[in-house]
Design a protein around this motif. Structure first.
Motif, mmCIF file in Angstrom:
data_model
loop_
_atom_site.group_PDB
_atom_site.id
_atom_site.type_symbol
_atom_site.label_atom_id
_atom_site.label_comp_id
_atom_site.label_asym_id
_atom_site.label_seq_id
_atom_site.Cartn_x
_atom_site.Cartn_y
_atom_site.Cartn_z
ATOM 1 N N LYS A 12 0.836 -1.201 0.000
ATOM 2 C CA LYS A 12 0.000 0.000 0.000
ATOM 3 C C LYS A 12 0.868 1.247 0.000
ATOM 4 O O LYS A 12 0.589 2.211 -0.716
ATOM 5 C CB LYS A 12 -0.921 -0.014 1.224
ATOM 6 N N ASN A 13 1.933 1.216 0.797
ATOM 7 C CA ASN A 13 2.825 2.369 0.863
ATOM 8 C C ASN A 13 3.578 2.549 -0.445
ATOM 9 O O ASN A 13 3.783 3.678 -0.907
ATOM 10 C CB ASN A 13 3.811 2.210 2.024
ATOM 11 N N ASP A 14 3.994 1.447 -1.073
ATOM 12 C CA ASP A 14 4.673 1.544 -2.364
ATOM 13 C C ASP A 14 3.838 2.337 -3.365
ATOM 14 O O ASP A 14 4.367 3.140 -4.134
ATOM 15 C CB ASP A 14 4.942 0.150 -2.939
ATOM 16 N N GLN A 15 2.547 2.091 -3.351
ATOM 17 C CA GLN A 15 1.664 2.707 -4.325
ATOM 18 C C GLN A 15 1.489 4.212 -4.106
ATOM 19 O O GLN A 15 0.963 4.914 -4.984
ATOM 20 C CB GLN A 15 0.304 2.008 -4.313
ATOM 21 N N PHE A 17 3.902 6.201 -3.998
ATOM 22 C CA PHE A 17 4.918 6.841 -4.830
ATOM 23 C C PHE A 17 4.541 6.626 -6.295
ATOM 24 O O PHE A 17 4.639 5.521 -6.818
ATOM 25 C CB PHE A 17 6.300 6.271 -4.513
ATOM 26 N N LYS A 18 4.101 7.661 -6.943
ATOM 27 C CA LYS A 18 3.526 7.568 -8.274
ATOM 28 C C LYS A 18 4.607 7.498 -9.354
ATOM 29 O O LYS A 18 5.712 7.998 -9.189
ATOM 30 C CB LYS A 18 2.611 8.761 -8.546
ATOM 31 N N GLY A 19 4.263 6.881 -10.464
ATOM 32 C CA GLY A 19 5.152 6.830 -11.612
ATOM 33 C C GLY A 19 5.483 5.410 -12.024
ATOM 34 O O GLY A 19 5.259 4.454 -11.277
ATOM 35 N N ASP A 20 6.040 5.284 -13.220
ATOM 36 C CA ASP A 20 6.379 3.968 -13.752
ATOM 37 C C ASP A 20 7.828 3.569 -13.472
ATOM 38 O O ASP A 20 8.236 2.452 -13.773
ATOM 39 C CB ASP A 20 6.150 3.944 -15.274
ATOM 40 N N ASN A 21 8.630 4.470 -12.944
ATOM 41 C CA ASN A 21 10.053 4.191 -12.768
ATOM 42 C C ASN A 21 10.498 4.286 -11.321
ATOM 43 O O ASN A 21 11.613 4.712 -11.011
ATOM 44 C CB ASN A 21 10.883 5.145 -13.631
ATOM 45 N N VAL A 22 9.639 3.877 -10.404
ATOM 46 C CA VAL A 22 9.955 3.923 -8.974
ATOM 47 C C VAL A 22 10.828 2.721 -8.590
ATOM 48 O O VAL A 22 10.537 1.583 -8.969
ATOM 49 C CB VAL A 22 8.675 3.914 -8.122
ATOM 50 N N ILE A 23 11.901 2.985 -7.851
ATOM 51 C CA ILE A 23 12.723 1.921 -7.280
ATOM 52 C C ILE A 23 12.288 1.766 -5.822
ATOM 53 O O ILE A 23 12.618 2.589 -4.973
ATOM 54 C CB ILE A 23 14.221 2.259 -7.370
ATOM 55 N N TYR A 24 11.540 0.727 -5.545
ATOM 56 C CA TYR A 24 10.957 0.552 -4.220
ATOM 57 C C TYR A 24 12.010 0.132 -3.202
ATOM 58 O O TYR A 24 12.973 -0.573 -3.524
ATOM 59 C CB TYR A 24 9.817 -0.466 -4.272
ATOM 60 N N ASP A 25 11.814 0.573 -1.972
ATOM 61 C CA ASP A 25 12.768 0.281 -0.903
ATOM 62 C C ASP A 25 12.010 0.056 0.395
ATOM 63 O O ASP A 25 10.794 -0.086 0.393
ATOM 64 C CB ASP A 25 13.792 1.416 -0.779
ATOM 65 N N GLY A 26 12.696 0.005 1.512
ATOM 66 C CA GLY A 26 12.044 -0.217 2.804
ATOM 67 C C GLY A 26 12.724 -1.314 3.596
ATOM 68 O O GLY A 26 13.948 -1.458 3.565
ATOM 69 N N VAL A 27 11.928 -2.093 4.312
ATOM 70 C CA VAL A 27 12.458 -3.191 5.132
ATOM 71 C C VAL A 27 12.983 -4.291 4.217
ATOM 72 O O VAL A 27 12.282 -4.757 3.320
ATOM 73 C CB VAL A 27 11.363 -3.733 6.072
ATOM 74 N N VAL A 28 14.222 -4.728 4.445
ATOM 75 C CA VAL A 28 14.850 -5.715 3.565
ATOM 76 C C VAL A 28 14.278 -7.105 3.795
ATOM 77 O O VAL A 28 13.917 -7.810 2.858
ATOM 78 C CB VAL A 28 16.377 -5.712 3.766
ATOM 79 N N ASP A 29 14.183 -7.521 5.064
ATOM 80 C CA ASP A 29 13.660 -8.852 5.410
ATOM 81 C C ASP A 29 12.802 -8.691 6.666
ATOM 82 O O ASP A 29 13.322 -8.382 7.737
ATOM 83 C CB ASP A 29 14.811 -9.832 5.657
ATOM 84 N N TYR A 30 11.510 -8.909 6.536
ATOM 85 C CA TYR A 30 10.591 -8.616 7.638
ATOM 86 C C TYR A 30 10.940 -9.379 8.906
ATOM 87 O O TYR A 30 10.996 -8.800 9.995
ATOM 88 C CB TYR A 30 9.158 -8.931 7.219
ATOM 89 N N ASP A 31 11.158 -10.694 8.820
ATOM 90 C CA ASP A 31 11.411 -11.513 10.006
ATOM 91 C C ASP A 31 12.652 -11.046 10.750
ATOM 92 O O ASP A 31 12.668 -10.969 11.985
ATOM 93 C CB ASP A 31 11.545 -12.986 9.628
ATOM 94 N N GLN A 32 13.720 -10.738 10.000
ATOM 95 C CA GLN A 32 14.958 -10.308 10.653
ATOM 96 C C GLN A 32 14.834 -8.897 11.211
ATOM 97 O O GLN A 32 15.367 -8.591 12.276
ATOM 98 C CB GLN A 32 16.129 -10.426 9.679
ATOM 99 N N TYR A 33 14.119 -8.033 10.508
ATOM 100 C CA TYR A 33 13.919 -6.679 11.028
ATOM 101 C C TYR A 33 13.065 -6.708 12.292
ATOM 102 O O TYR A 33 13.340 -6.000 13.267
ATOM 103 C CB TYR A 33 13.253 -5.796 9.970
ATOM 104 N N LYS A 34 12.051 -7.537 12.286
ATOM 105 C CA LYS A 34 11.137 -7.634 13.428
ATOM 106 C C LYS A 34 11.875 -8.033 14.694
ATOM 107 O O LYS A 34 11.576 -7.536 15.791
ATOM 108 C CB LYS A 34 10.034 -8.642 13.110
ATOM 109 N N SER A 35 12.862 -8.934 14.562
ATOM 110 C CA SER A 35 13.577 -9.432 15.737
ATOM 111 C C SER A 35 14.847 -8.642 16.046
ATOM 112 O O SER A 35 15.517 -8.904 17.048
ATOM 113 C CB SER A 35 13.944 -10.911 15.538
#
Length: 228
Positions: A12-15, A17-35
């Motif tokens: 939902k958050n990715d969306q 950012f408008k456009g056809d050339n978005v390089i998405y980013d954020g949490v790399v690995d949910y399980d490892q980030y969570k812990s």
């Protein structure tokens, strides 16, 4: 939050950012980030890329060079400091004590524990244009703030990006104690958060070792002060 609900939130958050050339980013690995302890977010300017047929999340999850030595080609200039600094935050080691990722590639796996975003989500070059990045921030301010909110970091390392953010962003973290005596690293902290206004990790002002150890010292002091 479950993995399924997190992925839905991230999609939902990715969306936003408008456009056809978005390089998405954020949490790399949910399980490892969570812990992970602490929850760590890096914020840089933009991706040095000619296209957007990839995501920063996937790239950081596969950062090892296939020859079994160090980082994959084209990533070492910026990510050497990021990998060693991140590893030191989680292990308590400093630059000199944590070894060499050319000899022990497992050090690079630490990137699975973090979140990483660029202020400007569309491709850029080796030298970011400050005005273009600032304009992108202004146009996508609410989306960027929302993205950081769902990542919910305890520590944010701004790699030459602190000054892109408006005052209302920092107000959301509550009252912050400031320490700006060292020109190479400005520190803002309270019991819940540590915000570090650092140089870009591929800067020419200080060496990789100095960059790393300044951040590690600030993180160690914050954890000791607040019992983290």
């Amino acid at each position: 939050m479950t993995l399924e609900s997190f992925n839905l939130t991230q999609d939902k958050n990715d969306q936003l950012f408008k456009g056809d050339n978005v390089i998405y980013d954020g949490v790399v690995d949910y399980d490892q980030y969570k812990s992970a302890n602490p929850k760590l977010l890096w914020i840089l300017k933009e991706a040095n890329s000619e296209d957007s047929e990839w995501t920063m999340r996937d790239a950081l999850a596969n950062l090892k060079h296939s020859s079994l030595k160090g980082l994959k080609e084209g990533w070492a200039n910026t990510f050497t400091s990021i990998v060693y600094t991140t590893n030191g935050i989680f292990t308590g080691e400093d630059w000199d004590s944590m070894g060499n990722f050319n000899e022990n590639q497992s050090i690079i796996d630490v990137m699975l524990k973090v979140a990483y975003i660029n202020v400007k989500k569309v491709p850029g070059g080796s030298q970011a244009d400050w005005n273009l990045v600032k304009n992108y921030y202004t146009e996508n301010k609410s989306a960027l703030h929302e993205q950081i909110k769902y990542i919910d970091p305890e520590i944010i390392i701004f790699g030459g990006t602190y000054n892109f953010f408006d005052d209302d962003f920092f107000e959301s973290f509550g009252k912050l104690e400031a320490n700006v005596e060292n020109k190479s690293l400005h520190i803002y902290q309270n019991e819940k958060h540590l915000l570090l206004n650092a140089y870009h990790p591929n800067n020419r002002a200080i060496k990789h070792k100095t960059y790393c150890d300044l951040i590690l010292e600030a993180t160690k002091d914050w954890r000791q002060k607040y019992g983290k």
